[in-house]
Scaffold this active site. Structure first.
Site, PDB file in Angstrom:
ATOM      1  N   LYS A  98     -31.593 -86.475  57.857  1.00 17.47           N
ATOM      2  CA  LYS A  98     -32.512 -87.200  56.763  1.00 17.47           C
ATOM      3  C   LYS A  98     -32.174 -87.296  55.340  1.00 17.47           C
ATOM      4  CE  LYS A  98     -35.593 -84.207  54.145  1.00 17.47           C
ATOM      5  NZ  LYS A  98     -36.009 -82.724  53.646  1.00 17.47           N
TER       6      LYS A  98
ATOM      7  N   ASN B 201     -49.948 -95.956  60.649  1.00 15.45           N
ATOM      8  CA  ASN B 201     -51.107 -96.042  60.040  1.00 15.45           C
ATOM      9  C   ASN B 201     -51.876 -94.825  60.408  1.00 15.45           C
ATOM     10  OD1 ASN B 201     -52.747 -97.511  62.646  1.00 15.45           O
ATOM     11  ND2 ASN B 201     -50.849 -98.861  62.520  1.00 15.45           N
TER      12      ASN B 201
END
Ligand code: PMT
Length: 398
Positions: free
Chosen positions: A289, A210
């Site tokens: 990944k 955030n």
């Protein structure tokens, strides 16, 4: 030497022979770590040049209220907000009278009206002017408005007379400014603060997070240290330098923040949860990944993170526990629900729908709520807000 590290001091210089000492004062303030900006009145410029103060402070000197160029760079309202402390040295009898009358017809007086930062005056004037009843009445008015007086000292004066009215020496003023920030309100207290965001890994290169910058939590840590506390700051990833005299515990995820918080909160007096903790994290963290597939949609399954502050509030003995509630609607209602659900002692309601406050800004405006009442703290710099919040909490701790 008590510190002024990261403190923003706005030095107002008014017209008086002691203005020559203000150059030395800028150096003394900067030696203690302060960022200094200077405002000079018209009369001050008769005694010392703005260029000298600009060279010493490293910042442009402000002289005019109605100078469009200067206002465009940093207007008087921005300057008023910028300051942690407004120090007027020397403060002439004329300036004291104008401040007491609430005048706002030059840059320095307008700024004093606009600022929420504390104001300190270092009077300097002829002893007769100091003793004059008009000056003394003005000072009584200003003291009642919490304006702090530093000096004057007694001694021989430039006019050849002897008595009260000499400006305190620059070193004495710099020391008094540093002491202004050291309230001693939390002396002997152990304080744990969480700050910043958490990052919840998805794979080795991606995460959920955030916009928390950590500024609010770090400002609280600095304010608590200034108030005399021993402070542990558990911080998610931020770009902020570690505050001085604070034990910084860097963490990344909510789980790491939880583990560190429970370790350090045991036996502490005050816990403040300013961190923006991710409520959920990916159930699986991919070890490699994740590659783009052919599908148009993909799904991430999330699991709940532990509630750090709620767990701290269940400790026995329980520290005085203060949470933040970042809300974009029905601010006070949602904040009160958090106060009760997490069994907090107080909650700081943070309206994140407003521009210029909350996440990643230098300012904030909040409502402090406990079981007895709610107190609104209007927009101000996070450093000042932190000091005000520490004072509120310290009063309840006692
Ligand atoms: O960091 P800045 O950029 O300066 O911004 C400041 C801020 C907006 C991040 C800060 O002032 C703030 O409001 N922090 C709380 C943000 C938040 O996510 O609140 P919340 O309503 O989700 O959580 C309520 C309280 O529970 C908070 O004290 C939070 O730290 C705590 N909490 C939340 C979830 C969780 N798993 N554990 C917790 O301890």
């Amino acid at each position: 030497m008590s510190s002024l590290t990261n403190k923003r001091i706005l030095l107002g210089i008014t017209g008086g022979i002691a203005a020559y000492k203000s150059a030395e004062l800028v150096r003394r303030l900067k030696e203690r770590g302060a960022d200094v900006r200077v405002i000079m009145t018209q009369a001050a410029q008769e005694f010392i040049t703005p260029l000298t103060l600009q060279a010493l402070s490293g910042n442009p000197v402000h002289t005019d209220l109605l100078d469009p160029q200067a206002e465009a760079a940093m207007g008087h309202i921005e300057l008023a907000r910028w300051a942690d402390l407004v120090l007027v040295a020397p403060a002439s009898a004329n300036f004291i009278a104008r401040l007491s009358a609430g005048r706002g017809d030059d840059l320095l007086s307008a700024l004093c009206l606009a600022t929420t930062a504390p104001i300190a005056l270092a009077p300097a004037m002829n002893q007769g002017m100091w003793h004059n009843q008009a000056t003394q009445d003005n000072l009584t008015t200003l003291r009642a408005r919490d304006v702090r007086l530093l000096g004057p000292a007694a001694g021989s004066q430039a006019c050849g007379e002897t008595g009260l009215g000499r400006m305190l020496e620059p070193e004495q003023l710099a020391k008094a400014c540093a002491e202004q920030f050291a309230s001693g309100l939390l002396t002997g207290k152990r304080v744990v603060i969480t700050a910043g965001p958490t990052r919840e890994a998805i794979d080795p290169v991606r995460y959920l997070s955030n916009h928390s910058s950590g500024k609010m939590g770090y400002a609280l840590a600095e304010a608590a240290v200034e108030a005399g506390a021993q402070v542990v700051l558990i911080s998610g990833p931020t770009h902020l330098p570690p505050p001085e005299r604070v034990a910084l515990v860097p963490v990344v995820s909510a789980q790491q923040m939880y583990d560190a918080a429970l370790k350090h909160a045991a036996g502490c007096d005050l816990f403040i949860g300013a961190a923006a903790v991710a409520d959920y994290r990916p159930e699986q963290v991919a070890s490699e990944k994740i590659k783009k597939g052919v599908e148009e949609h993909t799904t991430l399954t999330l699991v709940k993170n532990p509630d750090i502050i709620a767990a701290v509030a269940r400790l026995a003995p329980k520290p005085y526990t203060v949470g933040f509630a970042a809300e974009s609607e029905r601010l006070l209602e949602h904040a009160r629900t958090k106060l009760e659900r997490k069994t907090l002692d107080a909650v700081i309601a943070n309206d994140i729908s407003e521009e210029g406050i909350g996440f990643n800004s230098d300012d904030n405006a909040v409502t402090f709520i406990d079981n007895e009442r709610s107190i609104q703290l209007d927009q101000r710099r996070k450093s000042q807000l932190a000091r005000d919040l520490v004072a509120l909490v310290a009063a309840r701790l006692r």
